[in-house]
Scaffold this motif. Structure first.
Motif, PDB file in Angstrom:
ATOM      1  N   ALA A  27      21.187 -74.860 -14.235  1.00  0.00           N
ATOM      2  CA  ALA A  27      20.837 -74.508 -12.599  1.00  0.00           C
ATOM      3  C   ALA A  27      20.433 -73.293 -12.112  1.00  0.00           C
ATOM      4  N   PHE A  28      19.598 -73.515 -11.120  1.00  0.00           N
ATOM      5  CA  PHE A  28      19.448 -72.265 -10.314  1.00  0.00           C
ATOM      6  C   PHE A  28      20.672 -72.301  -9.408  1.00  0.00           C
ATOM      7  N   TYR A  29      20.919 -70.935  -8.981  1.00  0.00           N
ATOM      8  CA  TYR A  29      21.746 -70.156  -7.802  1.00  0.00           C
ATOM      9  C   TYR A  29      20.544 -68.726  -6.717  1.00  0.00           C
ATOM     10  N   ALA A  72      32.439 -76.727  -7.301  1.00  0.00           N
ATOM     11  CA  ALA A  72      31.927 -75.863  -7.824  1.00  0.00           C
ATOM     12  C   ALA A  72      31.445 -76.079  -9.110  1.00  0.00           C
ATOM     13  N   HIS A  73      30.147 -75.821  -9.148  1.00  0.00           N
ATOM     14  CA  HIS A  73      29.535 -76.357 -10.303  1.00  0.00           C
ATOM     15  C   HIS A  73      29.560 -76.370 -11.866  1.00  0.00           C
ATOM     16  N   GLY A  74      29.144 -77.375 -12.360  1.00  0.00           N
ATOM     17  CA  GLY A  74      30.220 -76.415 -13.906  1.00  0.00           C
ATOM     18  C   GLY A  74      31.595 -76.473 -13.960  1.00  0.00           C
ATOM     19  N   HIS A  75      32.554 -76.214 -13.461  1.00  0.00           N
ATOM     20  CA  HIS A  75      33.835 -76.685 -13.119  1.00  0.00           C
ATOM     21  C   HIS A  75      34.550 -77.442 -12.907  1.00  0.00           C
ATOM     22  N   VAL A  81      33.830 -72.998  -4.889  1.00  0.00           N
ATOM     23  CA  VAL A  81      32.692 -72.695  -4.526  1.00  0.00           C
ATOM     24  C   VAL A  81      32.622 -71.633  -2.954  1.00  0.00           C
ATOM     25  N   GLN A  82      33.017 -70.909  -2.182  1.00  0.00           N
ATOM     26  CA  GLN A  82      33.170 -70.559  -1.662  1.00  0.00           C
ATOM     27  C   GLN A  82      32.026 -69.215  -1.055  1.00  0.00           C
ATOM     28  N   HIS A 116      25.785 -77.156  -6.216  1.00  0.00           N
ATOM     29  CA  HIS A 116      25.704 -79.098  -4.922  1.00  0.00           C
ATOM     30  C   HIS A 116      25.945 -77.731  -3.847  1.00  0.00           C
ATOM     31  N   VAL A 117      26.717 -76.127  -4.093  1.00  0.00           N
ATOM     32  CA  VAL A 117      27.219 -75.393  -2.503  1.00  0.00           C
ATOM     33  C   VAL A 117      25.695 -75.025  -2.370  1.00  0.00           C
ATOM     34  N   ASP A 118      24.227 -74.951  -3.103  1.00  0.00           N
ATOM     35  CA  ASP A 118      23.602 -74.479  -2.558  1.00  0.00           C
ATOM     36  C   ASP A 118      21.922 -75.591  -1.978  1.00  0.00           C
ATOM     37  N   LYS A 119      22.806 -76.624  -2.672  1.00  0.00           N
ATOM     38  CA  LYS A 119      21.819 -77.608  -1.682  1.00  0.00           C
ATOM     39  C   LYS A 119      22.479 -78.016  -0.027  1.00  0.00           C
ATOM     40  N   ILE A 120      24.009 -77.576  -0.299  1.00  0.00           N
ATOM     41  CA  ILE A 120      24.657 -77.484   1.520  1.00  0.00           C
ATOM     42  C   ILE A 120      23.436 -76.250   1.825  1.00  0.00           C
ATOM     43  N   ILE A 121      23.348 -75.485   1.352  1.00  0.00           N
ATOM     44  CA  ILE A 121      23.027 -74.179   2.060  1.00  0.00           C
ATOM     45  C   ILE A 121      21.023 -74.592   1.967  1.00  0.00           C
TER      46      ILE A 121
END
Length: 131
Positions: A27-29, A72-75, A81-82, A116-121
């Motif tokens: 994944a990219f972050y 959190a991705h992969g956890h 993750v915040q 996951h959180v990056d998709k929200i962003i």
């Protein structure tokens, strides 16, 4: 529930978001990282971006963008993750350094390559007309 507290630098050019992929990861972050003991957001973000992307963020241009949370991705399930996100201008030429294997500019349509959180962003950036 466990919380992973991270900082991120959002850089958008030509309707694409700057992302990085660590060595051995799929994944990219959105670039950034965690604070070291005693660091505030600015100090940690400037250090992380310099280490990972070889550029210097300009502290006077740092602007809070927003805070986003997701699994959190992969956890394991329940580890959240915040990401506290900032935008800033920078000096230098972007290039992968330290644990970063690849740097890319992803459009909204390729956000499935991110966490996951990056998709929200990505969705938030789209809603604000930046993507």
């Amino acid at each position: 529930m466990k919380l992973i507290d991270k900082l991120a630098w959002i850089e958008v050019k030509e309707k694409r978001v700057l992302v990085a992929r660590s060595k051995g990861k799929e994944a990219f972050y959105i670039p950034g990282g965690k604070r070291e003991p005693g660091e505030n957001d600015e100090q940690a973000l400037l250090r992380e971006i310099d280490e990972e992307l070889s550029v210097k963020l300009l502290p006077e241009s740092l602007q809070y963008y927003g805070t986003f949370s997701a699994q959190a991705h992969g956890h394991a399930e329940g580890i959240i993750v915040q990401m506290t996100c900032y935008q800033a201008n920078y000096n230098g030429i972007l290039k992968a350094a330290a644990e970063i294997e690849e740097v890319a500019w992803l459009p909204f349509e390729e956000m499935d390559k991110t966490s996951h959180v990056d998709k929200i962003i990505f969705h938030d950036l789209r809603q604000k007309g930046l993507l």
